[in-house]
Write an enzyme that holds these catalytic residues in place. Structure first.
Site, PDB file in Angstrom:
ATOM      1  N   ASP A   3     -24.384 -35.065 -15.558  1.00 12.98           N
ATOM      2  CA  ASP A   3     -25.686 -35.886 -15.211  1.00 12.98           C
ATOM      3  C   ASP A   3     -26.712 -34.397 -16.186  1.00 12.98           C
ATOM      4  OD1 ASP A   3     -27.934 -36.890 -13.959  1.00 12.98           O
ATOM      5  OD2 ASP A   3     -27.974 -34.855 -12.441  1.00 12.98           O
ATOM      6  N   SER A  42     -34.704 -37.958  -3.785  1.00 15.44           N
ATOM      7  CA  SER A  42     -34.733 -36.645  -2.781  1.00 15.44           C
ATOM      8  C   SER A  42     -36.336 -37.790  -2.016  1.00 15.44           C
ATOM      9  CB  SER A  42     -34.592 -35.423  -3.112  1.00 15.44           C
ATOM     10  OG  SER A  42     -33.601 -35.314  -3.410  1.00 15.44           O
ATOM     11  N   ASN A  88     -30.705 -34.872  -5.189  1.00 15.08           N
ATOM     12  CA  ASN A  88     -29.998 -33.797  -5.249  1.00 15.08           C
ATOM     13  C   ASN A  88     -31.027 -32.645  -4.483  1.00 15.08           C
ATOM     14  OD1 ASN A  88     -28.820 -31.046  -6.237  1.00 15.08           O
ATOM     15  ND2 ASN A  88     -29.243 -30.978  -8.106  1.00 15.08           N
ATOM     16  N   THR A  89     -32.237 -32.154  -4.624  1.00 13.54           N
ATOM     17  CA  THR A  89     -32.795 -31.565  -3.603  1.00 13.54           C
ATOM     18  C   THR A  89     -32.938 -31.071  -2.279  1.00 13.54           C
ATOM     19  OG1 THR A  89     -34.705 -32.347  -5.629  1.00 13.54           O
ATOM     20  CG2 THR A  89     -35.349 -30.302  -3.513  1.00 13.54           C
TER      21      THR A  89
END
Ligand code: G3H
Ligand code: ZN
Length: 308
Positions: A91, A227, A248-249
């Site tokens: 990423d 997110s 992700n978060t």
């Protein structure tokens, strides 16, 4: 052939094949970032539980902490025992050297990110990286990014991000770089505001723009900064042409909250696997809920929304 056999990570199940199949089914592939083995275990457990494919992601910082080759080796090993396809993405890769490192380590995809540069420079650096990683392995999927959606999967005080991507930019960028999938700016943003973590606010996407960009670009589309996005917007974004969704978060928030709770439960506990098991479970629940949503299955409200 049983369902699990059809989903197994066989040589036929390349990332491209899985994305093509999911697009036909009106679903998107969930991309979840990992920094350590707790998160990796959680993502794989969620894929196994839901019987849905996943794309595991690691940014340059996450790869530096985990070890790019070590992560690739672990994923390869997990694949051999897992009934569903598991893929690995490098990423937010900001240099040719890091893109090549990931390609040589065996990553299935690379997110080439020169989006902070002026458009023409972004085109030139992305094209160079696409050619370099395809020379290592032509099957690797190359993603390019345009627009500004802010940086960092963290809790933020204020919204970030700039100008939204246009269909014409998308068309030019795809044509000039040879990327396989495009990550545009369509109202998405990396990270979450505090109000989003509390479940009091949601991200909203420019759905019409997604549909126009899809038509102009004609490649797979990736939505970064997933997110805290409104569930209905996720569903509509997939219908408009989104193929991969990065989260992700939400995982990091679940990781932190459950780790705090686990440590507070017994201050004399020193056995790592006893402290960390509930953390794996909490992150797994978030990933499973997102996977079900991206595949049009009913979602448990208590897991996603409050993130806790
Ligand atoms: O590449 C990673 C993502 O775009 C994650 O964004 O932290 O807002 O979910 P997020
Ligand atoms: Zn991202």
């Amino acid at each position: 052939m049983t369902t699990s056999e059809t989903l197994r990570n066989t040589s036929k199940d390349t990332l491209r094949n899985v994305l093509t199949r999911l697009e036909k089914e009106g679903a998107a592939l969930g991309h979840f970032n990992v920094s350590d083995q707790v998160l990796l275990k959680a993502v794989i457990a969620a894929a196994t539980e839901t019987k849905l494919p996943v794309l595991i992601g690691a940014s340059e910082g996450e790869r530096e902490f985990f070890g790019a080759r070590q992560l690739a080796a672990l994923v390869k090993s997990e694949r051999q025992e897992c009934d569903v396809p598991i893929f690995l993405n490098a990423d937010h890769t900001h240099s040719l050297a890091k893109a090549l490192e990931a390609a040589k380590a065996g990553f299935d995809a690379v997110t080439i990110d020169f989006s902070a540069l002026p458009f023409e420079e972004n085109v030139a650096r992305t094209r160079e990286a696409v050619q370099a990683i395809k020379a290592v392995n032509p099957v690797i999927l190359a993603e390019g990014e345009i627009g500004d959606i802010g940086t960092g999967s963290e809790i933020k005080e204020t919204a970030q991000g700039g100008k939204l991507s246009t269909p014409e930019e998308a068309r030019q960028f795809v044509e000039a770089t040879g990327i396989d999938n495009l990550a545009p700016a369509v109202g998405n943003m990396h990270g979450m505001l505090k109000s989003m973590v509390q479940g009091n606010a949601k991200k909203h996407l420019d759905l019409e723009r997604i549909a126009q960009i899809k038509k102009a670009a004609g490649v797979f589309l990736t939505l970064h900064g997933g997110s805290g996005t409104d569930d209905e917007h996720f569903r509509k974004a997939i219908a408009a042409g989104i193929n991969i969704i990065h989260i992700n978060t939400e995982l990091r928030v679940a990781w932190r909250e459950s780790l705090d709770k686990s440590l507070a439960r017994d201050t004399n506990e020193v056995v790592p696997y006893k402290i960390l098991r509930p953390v794996v479970d909490s992150v797994k629940q978030v990933v499973s809920s997102r996977l079900r949503l991206f595949h049009g299955r009913p979602v448990s409200r208590e897991v996603v929304g409050t993130v806790a």
